[in-house]
Design an enzyme around this catalytic site. Structure first.
Site, PDB file in Angstrom:
ATOM      1  CE1 TYR A 172      -4.297  -1.591  -0.539  1.00 49.21           C
ATOM      2  CE2 TYR A 172      -3.041  -3.130   1.142  1.00 49.21           C
ATOM      3  CZ  TYR A 172      -4.073  -2.877   0.150  1.00 49.21           C
ATOM      4  OH  TYR A 172      -5.006  -3.791  -0.273  1.00 49.21           O
ATOM      5  NE  ARG A 207      -0.498  -0.379  -6.203  1.00 46.68           N
ATOM      6  CZ  ARG A 207       0.618  -1.073  -6.315  1.00 46.68           C
ATOM      7  NH1 ARG A 207       0.693  -2.268  -5.375  1.00 46.68           N
ATOM      8  NH2 ARG A 207       1.334  -0.988  -6.997  1.00 46.68           N
ATOM      9  CG  HIS A 216     -13.695  -1.234  -2.035  1.00 45.23           C
ATOM     10  ND1 HIS A 216     -13.559  -1.841  -3.245  1.00 45.23           N
ATOM     11  CD2 HIS A 216     -14.686  -1.658  -1.584  1.00 45.23           C
ATOM     12  CE1 HIS A 216     -14.533  -2.658  -3.415  1.00 45.23           C
ATOM     13  NE2 HIS A 216     -15.151  -2.724  -2.535  1.00 45.23           N
ATOM     14  CB  CYS A 266      -6.052   3.027  15.221  1.00 46.02           C
ATOM     15  SG  CYS A 266      -5.579   2.038  16.774  1.00 46.02           S
ATOM     16  CB  CYS A 316      -9.195   3.168  19.182  1.00 50.69           C
ATOM     17  SG  CYS A 316      -8.142   4.410  18.332  1.00 50.69           S
ATOM     18  CB  CYS A 362      -3.364   4.839  17.045  1.00 48.92           C
ATOM     19  SG  CYS A 362      -4.886   5.762  17.253  1.00 48.92           S
ATOM     20  CB  THR A 378     -16.462  -1.213 -11.944  1.00 50.19           C
ATOM     21  OG1 THR A 378     -16.144  -2.362 -11.074  1.00 50.19           O
ATOM     22  CG2 THR A 378     -17.621  -0.975 -12.213  1.00 50.19           C
ATOM     23  CG  LEU A 422     -10.759  -0.209 -22.818  1.00 51.73           C
ATOM     24  CD1 LEU A 422     -11.052   0.769 -23.337  1.00 51.73           C
ATOM     25  CD2 LEU A 422      -9.432  -0.294 -21.764  1.00 51.73           C
ATOM     26  CB  ALA A 440     -12.994   6.591 -18.441  1.00 55.31           C
TER      27      ALA A 440
END
Ligand code: OAD
Length: 246
Positions: A53, A56, A106, A114, A117, A133, A173, A199, A215
């Site tokens: 991530y 990303r 998402h 965290c 919590c 955190c 999508t 597409l 798009a």
């Protein structure tokens, strides 16, 4: 009341240089979902998940919104509260293109969560394993991403809007991941006209209109059509003139 509900996926950000998930070169070709996108993967190998991530997040931070994001912003300005823009994408390109109140079902790469919590805060570009955190101090920071096996965000709000929609559009999508993959059927049963802009069309028979193409080309044309249709007819209805070949 939402007259229009739009669901976007990775395809809308493809022309901004961000990888889609499926198909040739997609993210899931080189990374197994089970290794990077489940709570179990994070428990087993948090460093691998954070690295995935972090990459990303760095990529998304460099990307610019494209003509499709900007056209949807224009539609949002025209429709105000009568449009709900839902995205499966964890980038912030809708917001960078000027859209407000985007529903990120998402989660978002630029947010940290965290795991102890539930506090959320803006993520640093590099989220380290054991990052504390800022609210409770637990070393439990994770990306604020809905992983497989977790419940997507804002479902009540989305289903309520779908139940009132006159037009539902799925943009970029593949329709492979539930619950988003079921939104078209839900909207159709509630009376919406369903459009697919992508597409490679899914072949799902619930779509009344399928507009194939990149798009950045199809979305601005579709937005112009929808604005004209609602402006001239007051309320939407099937069978209006369209700038797309049928
Ligand atoms: P996919 O990668 O499954 O599908 C991308 C879709 O975009 C495909 O149908 C492509 O044909 C289409 N596409 C590609 N380039 C396009 C372009 N330039 N213009 C228009 N369409 C284009 O991505 P999603 O459907 O968004 O979830 O994936 C859904 C979820 O699966 C993601 O949110 C993610 C993933 O696993 C989680 O990580 C929880």
């Amino acid at each position: 009341m939402s007259q229009i509900v739009i669901l976007t996926g990775a395809g809308i950000s493809a022309e901004s240089g961000l990888n889609t998930f499926r198909g040739g070169g997609g993210l899931w070709e080189n990374h197994r979902v089970e290794d990077v996108a489940t709570p179990e993967a994070f428990a087993r190998n948090p460093a691998l998940v954070q690295r995935f991530y972090n990459e990303r997040r760095a990529g998304a931070a460099k990307a610019q919104p494209n003509a499709a994001h900007i056209a949807l912003t224009d539609l949002g300005h025209a429709f105000g509260d009568d449009l709900l823009l839902v995205t499966q994408n964890v980038d912030s390109l809708h917001e960078a293109g000027g859209s407000r109140a985007v529903v990120h079902m998402h989660g978002q790469l630029d947010q940290a969560l965290c795991a102890s919590c539930g506090h959320r805060w803006p993520s640093p570009t590099e989220l380290e394993v054991g990052h504390a955190c800022p609210s409770c101090g637990a070393p439990s920071a994770r990306p604020d991403i809905v992983w497989f096996g977790e419940i997507p965000y804002h479902m009540d709000r989305i289903l309520e809007a779908l139940s009132q929609a006159e037009v539902f559009a799925a943009i970029g999508t593949s329709g492979q991941v539930y619950p988003a993959a079921g939104f078209g059927e839900f909207a159709q049963q509630a009376g919406a006209e369903c459009h697919e802009l992508t597409l490679e069309p899914s072949g799902n028979p619930i779509f009344d209109r399928v507009i194939a193409g990149p798009a950045t080309h199809t979305v601005p044309l579709w937005v112009a059509e929808i604005k004209e249709r609602f402006a001239t007819k007051g309320r939407a209805g099937p069978g209006s003139d369209a700038p797309f070949p049928s």
